[in-house]
Design an enzyme around this catalytic site. Sequence first.
Site, mmCIF file in Angstrom:
data_model
loop_
_atom_site.group_PDB
_atom_site.id
_atom_site.type_symbol
_atom_site.label_atom_id
_atom_site.label_comp_id
_atom_site.label_asym_id
_atom_site.label_seq_id
_atom_site.Cartn_x
_atom_site.Cartn_y
_atom_site.Cartn_z
ATOM 1 N N SER A 153 0.825 -1.207 0.000
ATOM 2 C CA SER A 153 0.000 0.000 0.000
ATOM 3 C C SER A 153 0.857 1.254 0.000
ATOM 4 O O SER A 153 2.000 1.251 0.482
ATOM 5 C CB SER A 153 -0.900 0.019 1.236
ATOM 6 O OG SER A 153 -1.531 1.276 1.395
ATOM 7 N N TYR A 166 -2.387 0.144 10.079
ATOM 8 C CA TYR A 166 -2.256 -0.378 8.711
ATOM 9 C C TYR A 166 -0.827 -0.188 8.209
ATOM 10 O O TYR A 166 -0.256 -1.076 7.570
ATOM 11 C CB TYR A 166 -3.249 0.347 7.806
ATOM 12 C CG TYR A 166 -3.511 -0.341 6.487
ATOM 13 C CD1 TYR A 166 -3.794 -1.700 6.427
ATOM 14 C CD2 TYR A 166 -3.504 0.380 5.294
ATOM 15 C CE1 TYR A 166 -4.059 -2.334 5.218
ATOM 16 C CE2 TYR A 166 -3.765 -0.237 4.083
ATOM 17 C CZ TYR A 166 -4.041 -1.586 4.055
ATOM 18 O OH TYR A 166 -4.295 -2.210 2.851
ATOM 19 N N LYS A 170 1.599 -3.145 6.947
ATOM 20 C CA LYS A 170 2.121 -3.166 5.581
ATOM 21 C C LYS A 170 3.643 -3.031 5.553
ATOM 22 O O LYS A 170 4.305 -3.599 4.674
ATOM 23 C CB LYS A 170 1.467 -2.062 4.747
ATOM 24 C CG LYS A 170 0.009 -2.341 4.398
ATOM 25 C CD LYS A 170 -0.136 -3.613 3.567
ATOM 26 C CE LYS A 170 -1.538 -3.765 3.007
ATOM 27 N NZ LYS A 170 -1.685 -4.991 2.186
#
Length: 270
Positions: A153, A166, A170
């Site tokens: 991402s 997140y 990631k």
Amino acid sequence: MTSGLQAPQAMPALLDGKVVVVSGVGTGLGRSVAVRGALAGARIVLAARTASRLAEVAEEIRELGGTAVSVPTDLTDDASATNLVDVALAEFGAVDAVVHNAFVQPPHERLLDAEFESVRQGLDVNLLAALNLTRKLVPALEKSQGSVVMINSMVLRNQLPNFGAYRVQKAGLLALARSLSVELGPMGVRVNSVAPGYIWAERVQRMVEKQAEQRGVDPAEVYAEIAAGTDLRRLPEPDDIANAVLFLASDLARAITGQCLDVNCGHAHH
């Protein structure tokens, strides 16, 4: 702006005869990777928790003349992940590539405020599931001299607030891909990552529509404002990301491993 599923465009036979496992098959990027992989000549193994969604994508692939098998899978369950590998090998006798697209989006909040168990569960799906499935596929991937592609991402590159959990997950996935590249490289197996920016699909479309409604403006205006932050003045669509994934899975990228390819229309540079 466009919305909904796009008609598949022609695809060169980059993966002719290969077997590709795609996890996290949904209505957006997972579907696009699977469908375009089939158009590129691959036989596709579809994995996700929702059987009905898998059936829809499998039928779409078959209508396009491709081959697909659906395997409802909970990648956080070891027995379910083992079953996915067993079915793929029983059906096709080989696995040439695996695309790790399964993920959960943590709550949009400060990392300092996040529920610890929520962060832990996110790690199970966004990081550890990819490690577990890759480990189970190593014998098949070594035999085929295959490829692993992990979907990352743009949060790796930006400083947007409230994406802390997140971003941690990631970043761990990126380190996992690089570490596996070191370990699997001597076996002839390549491991790479693709880091999309905002993907112009259902999730981002809903976000744009919500912001437009709150501000009382046309969604096209909100889209243009976001796209103004990119060099190409547009947001990538699922097929744009899928094309990069399939390139890395193909023999055209046979000398590329341990790399992360950003696909964000120039929203961030790396």
